[in-house]
Design a protein around this motif. Structure first.
Motif, PDB file in Angstrom:
ATOM      1  N   LYS A   1       0.826  -1.203   0.000  1.00 21.30           N
ATOM      2  CA  LYS A   1       0.000   0.000   0.000  1.00 21.30           C
ATOM      3  C   LYS A   1       0.866   1.261   0.000  1.00 21.30           C
ATOM      4  O   LYS A   1       0.581   2.229  -0.720  1.00 21.30           O
ATOM      5  N   LYS A   2       1.914   1.242   0.777  1.00 25.79           N
ATOM      6  CA  LYS A   2       2.818   2.393   0.885  1.00 25.79           C
ATOM      7  C   LYS A   2       3.419   2.747  -0.464  1.00 25.79           C
ATOM      8  O   LYS A   2       3.594   3.927  -0.797  1.00 25.79           O
ATOM      9  N   HIS A   3       3.731   1.740  -1.266  1.00 24.62           N
ATOM     10  CA  HIS A   3       4.404   1.966  -2.547  1.00 24.62           C
ATOM     11  C   HIS A   3       3.442   1.933  -3.737  1.00 24.62           C
ATOM     12  O   HIS A   3       3.882   1.853  -4.890  1.00 24.62           O
ATOM     13  N   GLY A   4       2.144   1.984  -3.447  1.00 20.68           N
ATOM     14  CA  GLY A   4       1.156   2.061  -4.518  1.00 20.68           C
ATOM     15  C   GLY A   4       1.019   0.801  -5.340  1.00 20.68           C
ATOM     16  O   GLY A   4       0.663   0.857  -6.520  1.00 20.68           O
TER      17      GLY A   4
ATOM     18  N   PRO B   1       9.752 -10.281 -11.103  1.00 18.63           N
ATOM     19  CA  PRO B   1      11.198 -10.561 -11.220  1.00 18.63           C
ATOM     20  C   PRO B   1      11.955 -10.216  -9.936  1.00 18.63           C
ATOM     21  O   PRO B   1      11.644  -9.233  -9.255  1.00 18.63           O
ATOM     22  N   GLU B   2      12.945 -11.034  -9.632  1.00 14.64           N
ATOM     23  CA  GLU B   2      13.745 -10.830  -8.412  1.00 14.64           C
ATOM     24  C   GLU B   2      14.362  -9.434  -8.365  1.00 14.64           C
ATOM     25  O   GLU B   2      14.450  -8.822  -7.295  1.00 14.64           O
ATOM     26  N   THR B   3      14.784  -8.939  -9.526  1.00 18.05           N
ATOM     27  CA  THR B   3      15.415  -7.614  -9.553  1.00 18.05           C
ATOM     28  C   THR B   3      14.458  -6.522  -9.101  1.00 18.05           C
ATOM     29  O   THR B   3      14.872  -5.559  -8.434  1.00 18.05           O
ATOM     30  N   GLU B   4      13.174  -6.670  -9.447  1.00 17.98           N
ATOM     31  CA  GLU B   4      12.191  -5.664  -9.051  1.00 17.98           C
ATOM     32  C   GLU B   4      11.847  -5.768  -7.565  1.00 17.98           C
ATOM     33  O   GLU B   4      11.609  -4.765  -6.898  1.00 17.98           O
ATOM     34  N   ILE B   5      11.824  -7.007  -7.056  1.00 18.98           N
ATOM     35  CA  ILE B   5      11.613  -7.178  -5.605  1.00 18.98           C
ATOM     36  C   ILE B   5      12.764  -6.530  -4.846  1.00 18.98           C
ATOM     37  O   ILE B   5      12.560  -5.829  -3.849  1.00 18.98           O
ATOM     38  N   ASP B   6      13.997  -6.754  -5.332  1.00 16.97           N
ATOM     39  CA  ASP B   6      15.169  -6.134  -4.705  1.00 16.97           C
ATOM     40  C   ASP B   6      15.057  -4.615  -4.727  1.00 16.97           C
ATOM     41  O   ASP B   6      15.381  -3.947  -3.735  1.00 16.97           O
ATOM     42  N   ARG B   7      14.589  -4.060  -5.843  1.00 17.34           N
ATOM     43  CA  ARG B   7      14.447  -2.604  -5.960  1.00 17.34           C
ATOM     44  C   ARG B   7      13.422  -2.067  -4.981  1.00 17.34           C
ATOM     45  O   ARG B   7      13.617  -1.037  -4.343  1.00 17.34           O
ATOM     46  N   LEU B   8      12.274  -2.801  -4.860  1.00 14.85           N
ATOM     47  CA  LEU B   8      11.235  -2.382  -3.915  1.00 14.85           C
ATOM     48  C   LEU B   8      11.780  -2.360  -2.489  1.00 14.85           C
ATOM     49  O   LEU B   8      11.588  -1.379  -1.751  1.00 14.85           O
ATOM     50  N   LEU B   9      12.452  -3.432  -2.092  1.00 17.80           N
ATOM     51  CA  LEU B   9      12.957  -3.525  -0.722  1.00 17.80           C
ATOM     52  C   LEU B   9      14.047  -2.488  -0.460  1.00 17.80           C
ATOM     53  O   LEU B   9      14.147  -1.946   0.656  1.00 17.80           O
ATOM     54  N   GLU B  10      14.834  -2.193  -1.481  1.00 18.71           N
ATOM     55  CA  GLU B  10      15.873  -1.177  -1.338  1.00 18.71           C
ATOM     56  C   GLU B  10      15.236   0.206  -1.168  1.00 18.71           C
ATOM     57  O   GLU B  10      15.698   1.014  -0.351  1.00 18.71           O
ATOM     58  N   CYS B  11      14.169   0.456  -1.919  1.00 17.38           N
ATOM     59  CA  CYS B  11      13.451   1.725  -1.769  1.00 17.38           C
ATOM     60  C   CYS B  11      12.885   1.867  -0.362  1.00 17.38           C
ATOM     61  O   CYS B  11      12.948   2.943   0.246  1.00 17.38           O
TER      62      CYS B  11
ATOM     63  N   LYS C   1      13.991   0.497   2.378  1.00 15.82           N
ATOM     64  CA  LYS C   1      15.105   0.735   3.303  1.00 15.82           C
ATOM     65  C   LYS C   1      15.585   2.181   3.237  1.00 15.82           C
ATOM     66  O   LYS C   1      15.963   2.777   4.256  1.00 15.82           O
ATOM     67  N   ASN C   2      15.558   2.742   2.030  1.00 18.69           N
ATOM     68  CA  ASN C   2      16.090   4.097   1.833  1.00 18.69           C
ATOM     69  C   ASN C   2      15.053   5.191   2.049  1.00 18.69           C
ATOM     70  O   ASN C   2      15.371   6.379   1.949  1.00 18.69           O
ATOM     71  N   GLY C   3      13.804   4.782   2.318  1.00 20.27           N
ATOM     72  CA  GLY C   3      12.768   5.768   2.546  1.00 20.27           C
ATOM     73  C   GLY C   3      12.276   6.458   1.291  1.00 20.27           C
ATOM     74  O   GLY C   3      11.773   7.584   1.350  1.00 20.27           O
ATOM     75  N   THR C   4      12.419   5.792   0.141  1.00 19.96           N
ATOM     76  CA  THR C   4      11.926   6.339  -1.119  1.00 19.96           C
ATOM     77  C   THR C   4      10.780   5.473  -1.635  1.00 19.96           C
ATOM     78  O   THR C   4      10.620   4.325  -1.213  1.00 19.96           O
ATOM     79  N   ILE C   5       9.988   6.026  -2.554  1.00 27.29           N
ATOM     80  CA  ILE C   5       8.859   5.285  -3.114  1.00 27.29           C
ATOM     81  C   ILE C   5       9.278   4.578  -4.394  1.00 27.29           C
ATOM     82  O   ILE C   5       9.873   5.188  -5.293  1.00 27.29           O
ATOM     83  N   TYR C   6       8.964   3.323  -4.462  1.00 30.73           N
ATOM     84  CA  TYR C   6       9.301   2.489  -5.620  1.00 30.73           C
ATOM     85  C   TYR C   6       8.479   2.908  -6.837  1.00 30.73           C
ATOM     86  O   TYR C   6       7.282   3.197  -6.733  1.00 30.73           O
ATOM     87  N   GLN C   7       9.113   2.940  -7.988  1.00 34.70           N
ATOM     88  CA  GLN C   7       8.450   3.225  -9.254  1.00 34.70           C
ATOM     89  C   GLN C   7       8.577   2.012 -10.156  1.00 34.70           C
ATOM     90  O   GLN C   7       9.686   1.540 -10.418  1.00 34.70           O
ATOM     91  N   GLU C   8       7.434   1.506 -10.618  1.00 42.27           N
ATOM     92  CA  GLU C   8       7.464   0.344 -11.495  1.00 42.27           C
ATOM     93  C   GLU C   8       8.061   0.704 -12.854  1.00 42.27           C
ATOM     94  O   GLU C   8       7.848   1.810 -13.353  1.00 42.27           O
ATOM     95  N   PRO C   9       8.789  -0.247 -13.466  1.00 36.98           N
ATOM     96  CA  PRO C   9       9.312  -0.011 -14.815  1.00 36.98           C
ATOM     97  C   PRO C   9       8.176  -0.060 -15.824  1.00 36.98           C
ATOM     98  O   PRO C   9       7.040  -0.413 -15.486  1.00 36.98           O
ATOM     99  N   GLY C  10       8.469   0.277 -17.081  1.00 36.57           N
ATOM    100  CA  GLY C  10       7.466   0.192 -18.135  1.00 36.57           C
ATOM    101  C   GLY C  10       6.955  -1.228 -18.265  1.00 36.57           C
ATOM    102  O   GLY C  10       7.636  -2.208 -17.931  1.00 36.57           O
ATOM    103  N   LEU C  11       5.729  -1.369 -18.757  1.00 37.52           N
ATOM    104  CA  LEU C  11       5.082  -2.676 -18.871  1.00 37.52           C
ATOM    105  C   LEU C  11       5.826  -3.569 -19.847  1.00 37.52           C
ATOM    106  O   LEU C  11       6.085  -3.187 -20.988  1.00 37.52           O
ATOM    107  N   VAL C  12       6.184  -4.752 -19.386  1.00 38.76           N
ATOM    108  CA  VAL C  12       6.797  -5.754 -20.246  1.00 38.76           C
ATOM    109  C   VAL C  12       5.872  -6.961 -20.260  1.00 38.76           C
ATOM    110  O   VAL C  12       5.590  -7.554 -19.217  1.00 38.76           O
TER     111      VAL C  12
END
Length: 245
Positions: free
Chosen positions: A27-30, A174-184, A186-197
């Motif tokens: 919810k926090k990251h939309g 994808p694992e890379t996107e999960i890693d990006r979400l969790l990193e965001c 941790k860093n207090g930033t909001i995750y942005q999804e990449p373009g639709l694939v």
């Protein structure tokens, strides 16, 4: 130590630390389903129904109790079709003992509805009773559960129980996107999804669904034409017999 879930407060703790839930994280990251335009009373009623169905299925799995809702019967039908056997339900993740030196690595937790197996291998599944099917949100939810479980399941499903109950396969994020979400997070930033694939499997499913819809529409049209023909024949037969219409 273990992750502890407080059902009354809906909080997860690990030792003295409070963990964010998967639901809160999404919810926090939309990334969760947006119910902002749904009436609060409708949402509460739906939530209560969902909780009752979950409890009934949990009692069936753990105690063999057969309840009274149609959703439970549909759940049993789905499991028979998939040859799915539930090993556990309402599984707190991460599960098992966590050593103190590893506790700092965990900052979120969740509860998986079902973990079981089919002839294809171990399966992670979640039960939904909502009218809306939000596959994007479900994919994120189950992918995060899989990350917390620390294993890769053979398949992941949504058991969507309602007017037309069915098991819906879920594509993992994808694992890379999960890693990006969790990193965001941790860093207090909001995750942005990449373009639709669009993956090949997703595209194939969409095309199959379109084909099935077209076939159903054609079948309906043919049935309507047949019904119209027989109504006309019935009308003519009544006229021939002098039946007043």
């Amino acid at each position: 130590m273990r992750v502890v879930f407080n059902e009354a407060e809906h909080t997860y703790t690990l030792g003295e630390k409070t963990l964010i839930s998967v639901t809160q994280l999404l919810k926090k990251h939309g990334l969760s389903t947006n119910y902002a335009n749904v009436d609060a009373e409708v949402l509460e009623k739906a939530a209560n129904k969902g909780t009752a169905v979950h409890k009934e299925i949990e009692n069936y799995i753990k105690n063999g109790d057969v309840g009274f809702t149609s959703e439970l019967i549909d759940y049993i039908d789905i499991t028979e079709q998939l040859q799915f056997t539930a090993d556990d339900s309402e599984v707190i993740l991460p599960a098992g003992e966590i050593s103190e030196d590893k506790a700092g690595e965990y900052f979120f937790a969740g509860t998986a509805d079902l973990i079981g197996k089919t002839p294809d291998g171990y399966v992670l599944a979640d039960i939904k009773t909502t009218q809306k099917v939000d596959m994007r949100a479900y994919a994120w939810q189950l992918s995060l559960y899989e990350r917390l479980a620390g294993v890769k399941f053979a398949k992941m499903y949504i058991f969507h129980l309602g007017k037309k109950s069915k098991a819906i396969p879920v594509e993992r994020i994808p694992e890379t996107e999960i890693d990006r979400l969790l990193e965001c997070e941790k860093n207090g930033t909001i995750y942005q999804e990449p373009g639709l694939v669009i993956g090949a499997e997703l595209l194939a499913r969409a095309q199959q669904a379109e084909a099935e819809l077209k076939a159903a529409e054609e079948e309906k049209k043919a049935a309507e034409e047949t019904a119209k023909l027989y109504r006309q024949k019935l009308y003519e037969a009544k006229l021939r017999r002098g039946v007043h219409i």
